[in-house]
Design an enzyme around this catalytic site. Structure first.
Site, PDB file in Angstrom:
ATOM      1  N   LEU A  27      41.175  31.664  33.383  1.00 22.98           N
ATOM      2  CA  LEU A  27      40.108  32.653  33.214  1.00 22.98           C
ATOM      3  C   LEU A  27      38.765  32.035  33.530  1.00 22.98           C
ATOM      4  O   LEU A  27      37.780  32.180  32.813  1.00 22.98           O
ATOM      5  CB  LEU A  27      40.177  33.250  31.814  1.00 22.98           C
ATOM      6  CG  LEU A  27      41.481  34.033  31.624  1.00 22.98           C
ATOM      7  CD1 LEU A  27      41.722  34.354  30.183  1.00 22.98           C
ATOM      8  CD2 LEU A  27      41.506  35.277  32.483  1.00 22.98           C
ATOM      9  N   CYS A  87      44.215  35.762  26.349  1.00 25.76           N
ATOM     10  CA  CYS A  87      43.683  34.449  25.993  1.00 25.76           C
ATOM     11  C   CYS A  87      44.222  34.020  24.622  1.00 25.76           C
ATOM     12  O   CYS A  87      44.396  34.855  23.742  1.00 25.76           O
ATOM     13  CB  CYS A  87      42.165  34.575  25.916  1.00 25.76           C
ATOM     14  SG  CYS A  87      41.311  33.057  26.223  1.00 25.76           S
ATOM     15  N   GLY A 127      52.815  40.210  41.895  1.00 27.58           N
ATOM     16  CA  GLY A 127      53.271  40.630  43.214  1.00 27.58           C
ATOM     17  C   GLY A 127      54.613  41.341  43.165  1.00 27.58           C
ATOM     18  O   GLY A 127      55.145  41.617  42.088  1.00 27.58           O
ATOM     19  N   GLY A 177      52.678  44.405  40.974  1.00 23.07           N
ATOM     20  CA  GLY A 177      53.515  44.377  42.171  1.00 23.07           C
ATOM     21  C   GLY A 177      53.340  45.525  43.136  1.00 23.07           C
ATOM     22  O   GLY A 177      54.032  45.565  44.160  1.00 23.07           O
ATOM     23  N   ASN A 196      50.029  31.911  39.919  1.00 30.83           N
ATOM     24  CA  ASN A 196      48.709  31.273  39.940  1.00 30.83           C
ATOM     25  C   ASN A 196      48.388  30.622  38.606  1.00 30.83           C
ATOM     26  O   ASN A 196      48.858  31.061  37.557  1.00 30.83           O
ATOM     27  CB  ASN A 196      47.624  32.293  40.325  1.00 30.83           C
ATOM     28  CG  ASN A 196      47.109  33.079  39.143  1.00 30.83           C
ATOM     29  OD1 ASN A 196      46.242  32.589  38.420  1.00 30.83           O
ATOM     30  ND2 ASN A 196      47.645  34.281  38.923  1.00 30.83           N
TER      31      ASN A 196
HETATM   32  C1  LIG Z   1      44.781  35.179  41.439  1.00 33.31           C
HETATM   33  C2  LIG Z   1      44.868  36.127  40.284  1.00 33.31           C
HETATM   34  C3  LIG Z   1      43.843  36.175  39.335  1.00 33.31           C
HETATM   35  C4  LIG Z   1      43.908  37.052  38.241  1.00 33.31           C
HETATM   36  N1  LIG Z   1      42.882  37.094  37.334  1.00 33.31           N
HETATM   37  C5  LIG Z   1      42.933  37.964  36.290  1.00 33.31           C
HETATM   38  C6  LIG Z   1      41.857  38.050  35.342  1.00 33.31           C
HETATM   39  O1  LIG Z   1      40.852  37.334  35.450  1.00 33.31           O
HETATM   40  N2  LIG Z   1      41.970  38.947  34.318  1.00 33.31           N
HETATM   41  C7  LIG Z   1      43.064  39.773  34.178  1.00 33.31           C
HETATM   42  O2  LIG Z   1      43.131  40.587  33.243  1.00 33.31           O
HETATM   43  N3  LIG Z   1      44.107  39.708  35.071  1.00 33.31           N
HETATM   44  C8  LIG Z   1      44.045  38.840  36.111  1.00 33.31           C
HETATM   45  N4  LIG Z   1      45.103  38.775  37.012  1.00 33.31           N
HETATM   46  C9  LIG Z   1      46.263  39.682  36.823  1.00 33.31           C
HETATM   47  C10 LIG Z   1      46.104  40.926  37.699  1.00 33.31           C
HETATM   48  O3  LIG Z   1      44.952  41.660  37.335  1.00 33.31           O
HETATM   49  C11 LIG Z   1      47.318  41.844  37.616  1.00 33.31           C
HETATM   50  O4  LIG Z   1      47.437  42.379  36.289  1.00 33.31           O
HETATM   51  C12 LIG Z   1      48.626  41.134  37.957  1.00 33.31           C
HETATM   52  O5  LIG Z   1      48.428  40.221  39.014  1.00 33.31           O
HETATM   53  C13 LIG Z   1      49.742  42.110  38.350  1.00 33.31           C
HETATM   54  O6  LIG Z   1      49.339  42.949  39.424  1.00 33.31           O
HETATM   55  P1  LIG Z   1      49.596  42.618  40.990  1.00 33.31           P
HETATM   56  O7  LIG Z   1      51.056  42.249  41.141  1.00 33.31           O
HETATM   57  O8  LIG Z   1      49.204  43.861  41.707  1.00 33.31           O
HETATM   58  O9  LIG Z   1      48.720  41.442  41.298  1.00 33.31           O
HETATM   59  C14 LIG Z   1      45.043  37.901  38.105  1.00 33.31           C
HETATM   60  C15 LIG Z   1      46.066  37.856  39.077  1.00 33.31           C
HETATM   61  C16 LIG Z   1      45.990  36.987  40.154  1.00 33.31           C
HETATM   62  C17 LIG Z   1      47.114  36.973  41.160  1.00 33.31           C
END
Ligand SMILES: Cc1cc2nc3c(=O)[nH]c(=O)nc-3n(C[C@H](O)[C@H](O)[C@H](O)COP(=O)(O)O)c2cc1C
Length: 271
Positions: free
Chosen positions: A31, A88, A175, A202, A27
């Site tokens: 922020l 950031c 993921g 993931g 993605n």
């Molecule tokens: C669409 C999307 C938006 C995200 N926005 C943020 C965010 O605003 N702040 C943050 O710390 N992590 C953000 N992340 C990261 C997730 O919090 C997470 O750390 C990362 O996706 C890995 O976990 P997952 O595989 O379960 O998604 C975002 C991830 C995705 C996919």
């Protein structure tokens, strides 16, 4: 997973775009958020009524933005904990990401810790040679927990049109594709710090959650899986008891840290 709240609105961002890979997501949403004032006025009143723990994710471009956000969150009784998103670029240090610099991780954690009276979690950035070094810096700054890990930098390119599928050239990969990397980082960090480790990267089923706990996580965040299956959270909770019973464990707590080998970190994290 969730939105990070910064002081200023980010109206100038490109439209959100995501691309699914066979086993994950990339993605370039960035922020984007409506800023602190909109959070206090529109989102917090609803957030505060939720019957669950409420953890606010904070992000800034300068250390003083983290300080101001910490003070603002301290005044909101309905915020149970804050998670510091340090992914950031630091505008005062030439755009180097805060989260890749152990000194910045320690400093910002300490400054938020001094201003926010409830738990402070520091979320760590991958893409460094040792996340364990960053975790130790967060612990030295007074973090109550560390979250491992944020997304990894990746690309999705349409070769025929020679352009990015996600708007900007690179984005964050998350993921199932990143789970083996997250698992290794959780294990390494959990071996090296005394504070609880929160896994992120993931997890999409109960087995994934237990794998993270086995290598040392005390809690597991689920993000991308919700894009694929909005019912992922309740499914995971429903699956846990049977998996635990099959392994002779009475609770998820008993699964934590059963993987015995320990990791020795190098002396520094490079960015
Ligand atoms: C669409 C999307 C938006 C995200 N926005 C943020 C965010 O605003 N702040 C943050 O710390 N992590 C953000 N992340 C990261 C997730 O919090 C997470 O750390 C990362 O996706 C890995 O976990 P997952 O595989 O379960 O998604 C975002 C991830 C995705 C996919």
């Amino acid at each position: 997973m969730g939105k990070s709240f910064s002081l200023r609105p980010r109206d100038g961002n490109p439209p959100p775009r995501t691309a699914e890979t066979p086993s994950g997501m990339i993605n370039s949403i960035g922020l984007e958020n409506k800023g602190l004032d909109a959070f206090r006025a529109d989102i917090y009143p609803r957030f505060a009524r939720l019957g669950t723990l409420r953890i606010a994710s904070l992000v800034g471009e300068r250390p003083e933005e983290y300080r101001a956000l910490a003070e603002a969150m301290a005044a909101l009784e309905g915020i149970d904990a804050v998670e510091l998103n340090l992914s950031c670029p630091n505008v005062e240090e030439g755009g180097r990401t805060f989260g890749k610099d152990p000194r910045a991780v320690e400093r910002i954690t300490r400054e938020v810790r001094a201003r926010f009276p409830r738990p402070v979690w520091t979320k760590l950035t991958p893409g460094v040679s040792s996340m364990a070094v960053l975790a130790r810096a967060a612990e030295a700054g007074g973090a109550d927990a560390v979250t491992v890990m944020n997304t990894l930098v990746g690309m999705s390119v349409d070769w025929a049109r020679a352009h990015s599928r996600i708007g900007s050239p690179t984005g964050g990969v998350s993921g199932p594709a990143v789970k083996p990397l997250a698992l290794a980082n959780v294990w390494q960090v959990a071996s090296c710090v005394g504070v609880p480790v929160v896994a992120s990267g993931g997890a999409s089923c109960a087995r994934d959650v237990l794998e993270f706990m086995t290598v040392g996580a005390r809690a597991v965040q689920v993000g991308t899986a919700f894009f694929m299956r909005p019912t992922a959270g309740s499914e995971i909770l429903a699956q846990l008891p049977e998996l635990l019973a099959g392994a002779g464990l009475r609770s998820a707590e008993e699964a934590i840290g059963r993987f015995r080998p320990r990791h020795e970190p190098p002396g520094h994290a490079d960015g």
